[in-house]
Design an enzyme around this catalytic site. Structure first.
Site, PDB file in Angstrom:
ATOM      1  N   ASP A 213       9.604  -6.696   1.336  1.00 48.98           N
ATOM      2  CA  ASP A 213       9.786  -6.131   2.661  1.00 48.98           C
ATOM      3  C   ASP A 213      11.181  -5.555   2.641  1.00 48.98           C
ATOM      4  OD1 ASP A 213       8.524  -5.611   5.206  1.00 48.98           O
ATOM      5  OD2 ASP A 213      10.145  -6.790   6.069  1.00 48.98           O
TER       6      ASP A 213
ATOM      7  N   ARG B 150       0.835  -1.207   0.000  1.00 45.99           N
ATOM      8  CA  ARG B 150       0.000   0.000   0.000  1.00 45.99           C
ATOM      9  C   ARG B 150       0.868   1.256   0.000  1.00 45.99           C
ATOM     10  NH1 ARG B 150      -4.961  -2.067   0.321  1.00 45.99           N
ATOM     11  NH2 ARG B 150      -5.281  -3.867   1.656  1.00 45.99           N
ATOM     12  N   ASN B 151       2.184   1.068  -0.093  1.00 44.90           N
ATOM     13  CA  ASN B 151       3.119   2.196  -0.149  1.00 44.90           C
ATOM     14  C   ASN B 151       3.185   2.683  -1.604  1.00 44.90           C
ATOM     15  OD1 ASN B 151       5.522   3.680  -0.526  1.00 44.90           O
ATOM     16  ND2 ASN B 151       6.439   2.781   1.303  1.00 44.90           N
TER      17      ASN B 151
ATOM     18  N   GLY C 273      11.031   7.637   2.600  1.00 44.78           N
ATOM     19  CA  GLY C 273      11.679   7.000   3.748  1.00 44.78           C
ATOM     20  C   GLY C 273      13.015   7.629   4.104  1.00 44.78           C
TER      21      GLY C 273
HETATM   22  P1  ITT Z   1       4.144  -2.174   2.548  1.00 41.86           P
HETATM   23  O1  ITT Z   1       4.386  -3.047   3.745  1.00 41.86           O
HETATM   24  O2  ITT Z   1       2.685  -1.896   2.313  1.00 41.86           O
HETATM   25  O3  ITT Z   1       4.855  -2.665   1.318  1.00 41.86           O
HETATM   26  P2  ITT Z   1       5.747  -0.252   3.977  1.00 41.86           P
HETATM   27  O4  ITT Z   1       6.182   1.157   3.728  1.00 41.86           O
HETATM   28  O5  ITT Z   1       5.133  -0.578   5.310  1.00 41.86           O
HETATM   29  O6  ITT Z   1       4.782  -0.715   2.787  1.00 41.86           O
HETATM   30  P3  ITT Z   1       7.965  -2.020   4.666  1.00 41.86           P
HETATM   31  O7  ITT Z   1       7.222  -2.690   5.754  1.00 41.86           O
HETATM   32  O8  ITT Z   1       8.770  -2.847   3.718  1.00 41.86           O
HETATM   33  O9  ITT Z   1       6.988  -1.160   3.718  1.00 41.86           O
HETATM   34  O10 ITT Z   1       8.889  -0.895   5.321  1.00 41.86           O
HETATM   35  C1  ITT Z   1       9.840  -0.300   4.547  1.00 41.86           C
HETATM   36  C2  ITT Z   1      10.392   0.921   5.264  1.00 41.86           C
HETATM   37  O11 ITT Z   1      11.808   0.912   5.090  1.00 41.86           O
HETATM   38  C3  ITT Z   1       9.876   2.201   4.615  1.00 41.86           C
HETATM   39  O12 ITT Z   1       8.769   2.732   5.290  1.00 41.86           O
HETATM   40  C4  ITT Z   1      11.094   3.098   4.673  1.00 41.86           C
HETATM   41  O13 ITT Z   1      11.139   3.709   5.930  1.00 41.86           O
HETATM   42  C5  ITT Z   1      12.263   2.119   4.575  1.00 41.86           C
HETATM   43  N1  ITT Z   1      12.660   1.938   3.156  1.00 41.86           N
HETATM   44  C6  ITT Z   1      12.486   0.815   2.400  1.00 41.86           C
HETATM   45  N2  ITT Z   1      12.919   1.013   1.152  1.00 41.86           N
HETATM   46  C7  ITT Z   1      13.350   2.280   1.092  1.00 41.86           C
HETATM   47  C8  ITT Z   1      13.883   3.068   0.059  1.00 41.86           C
HETATM   48  O14 ITT Z   1      14.015   2.611  -1.186  1.00 41.86           O
HETATM   49  N3  ITT Z   1      14.226   4.315   0.346  1.00 41.86           N
HETATM   50  C9  ITT Z   1      14.074   4.802   1.585  1.00 41.86           C
HETATM   51  N4  ITT Z   1      13.551   4.143   2.616  1.00 41.86           N
HETATM   52  C10 ITT Z   1      13.198   2.873   2.388  1.00 41.86           C
END
Ligand code: ITT
Length: 202
Positions: free
Chosen positions: A74, A11-12, A158
């Protein structure tokens, strides 16, 4: 032949955009649909303790609920001096899931006294494919770099404004989307998953 539909279990919206670009560039002949197309399906609790476990949980949940092949990632930031934290807790490091600015500010404060040679970190991503029949595959990617002491750039999401990839002078938030995808943890993982998707769903 009809184009196969593949559901993206996230949902991101930043991730959806990145995955569309990455999987599109990999030449997959599939229709990519975000999880937002299925608002009635609840989010799965991320109860795993590794990126791979959580990616598989998300992909299986959506594949079972939709009857379609699903991919999930993830991902997170792993800081050497913090023993790999925030890691799987990256999205909720400051308490509230998805509060990017608070997460980044807390991390910078925690590292306030740490000098440049000790600010190594990497982004990690596990990319999973699950089919409704239970078939699963998972692959991983990493992007290594150094953490800045202050954010720079307004691209990405992020922790992008504080990670400077090794070999570059800019943060991930100062790269174009294409430049980031070419080197990123998510780009590497999903480029490795693309041939597997092609093989399993055609
Ligand atoms: P979904 O679970 O719905 O996919 P989410 O944002 O909760 O979305 P994650 O649980 O995988 O996703 O958490 C990933 C976090 O890690 C994200 O919120 C960022 O803070 C960090 N992150 C991951 N990939 C990143 C990127 O490419 N650039 C910057 N921060 C990143």
């Amino acid at each position: 032949m009809t184009t196969r539909r593949l559901v993206l279990a996230t949902r991101n919206r930043h991730k959806v955009a990145e995955l569309r670009d990455i999987l599109g560039a990999a030449g997959l002949d599939v229709e990519l649909v975000g999880a937002d197309a299925y608002p009635e399906i609840p989010d799965v609790p991320e109860t795993g303790v590794t990126f791979a476990e959580n990616a598989l949980l998300k992909a299986h949940a959506l594949a079972e609920a939709t009857g379609l092949p699903a991919v999930a990632d993830d991902s997170g930031l792993c800081v050497d001096v913090l023993g790999g934290a925030p890691g799987i807790f990256s999205a909720r490091w400051a308490g509230k899931h998805g509060d990017d600015r608070a997460n980044l500010d807390l991390l910078l404060a925690q590292l306030g006294d740490i000098s440049d040679p000790h600010r190594a970190a990497h982004f990690a991503c596990a990319a999973a494919l699950a089919l409704p029949d239970g078939t699963e595959r998972v692959v991983e990617g990493r992007l290594r770099g150094t953490l800045r002491t202050a954010p720079a750039g307004d691209g990405g999401f992020g922790y992008d404004p504080i990670l400077q990839p090794d070999g570059d002078t800019r943060t991930c938030a100062e790269l174009t989307a294409a430049e980031k995808n070419a080197i990123s943890h998510r780009g590497q993982a999903f480029r490795a998953l693309a041939p597997v998707v092609r093989e399993l769903i055609g």
